[in-house]
Design a protein around this motif. Sequence first.
Motif: not given
Length: 108
Positions: A1-2, A17-22, A27-28
């Motif tokens: 999960m990211c 959570i949004q910062e981690r997702l970005e 990275e991807k």
Amino acid sequence: MCGMTKKEFLHSTLADIQERLEKYKREKEYEMKLMEYQSWIHGIFNRAAIVSSFNKRAKYPENPLETEQPVDISKLSPDELADLQIKELQKLDLSARAALGVDKKQDG
């Protein structure tokens, strides 16, 4: 999960959570660009190998991708990386034409 554990997820704010997702997304995207570049390099090497196997005058080079100085692609902008790729393709095209005895003027 990211890159988050369940505990981190449950104790994070929406902004966290949004910062981690970005970050995960960046990275991807970088990994995909790196894989695309590596695929491009493999294609160049395969092209050089094919030319040398079908033309007796073309020699299979020891290291066809060796440059004068190593280039750290992680420090290049996308435009600089594209320019580098174009220059390398042009070099390979010229060497293939020379090996095949094809004059650039013939392509018109």
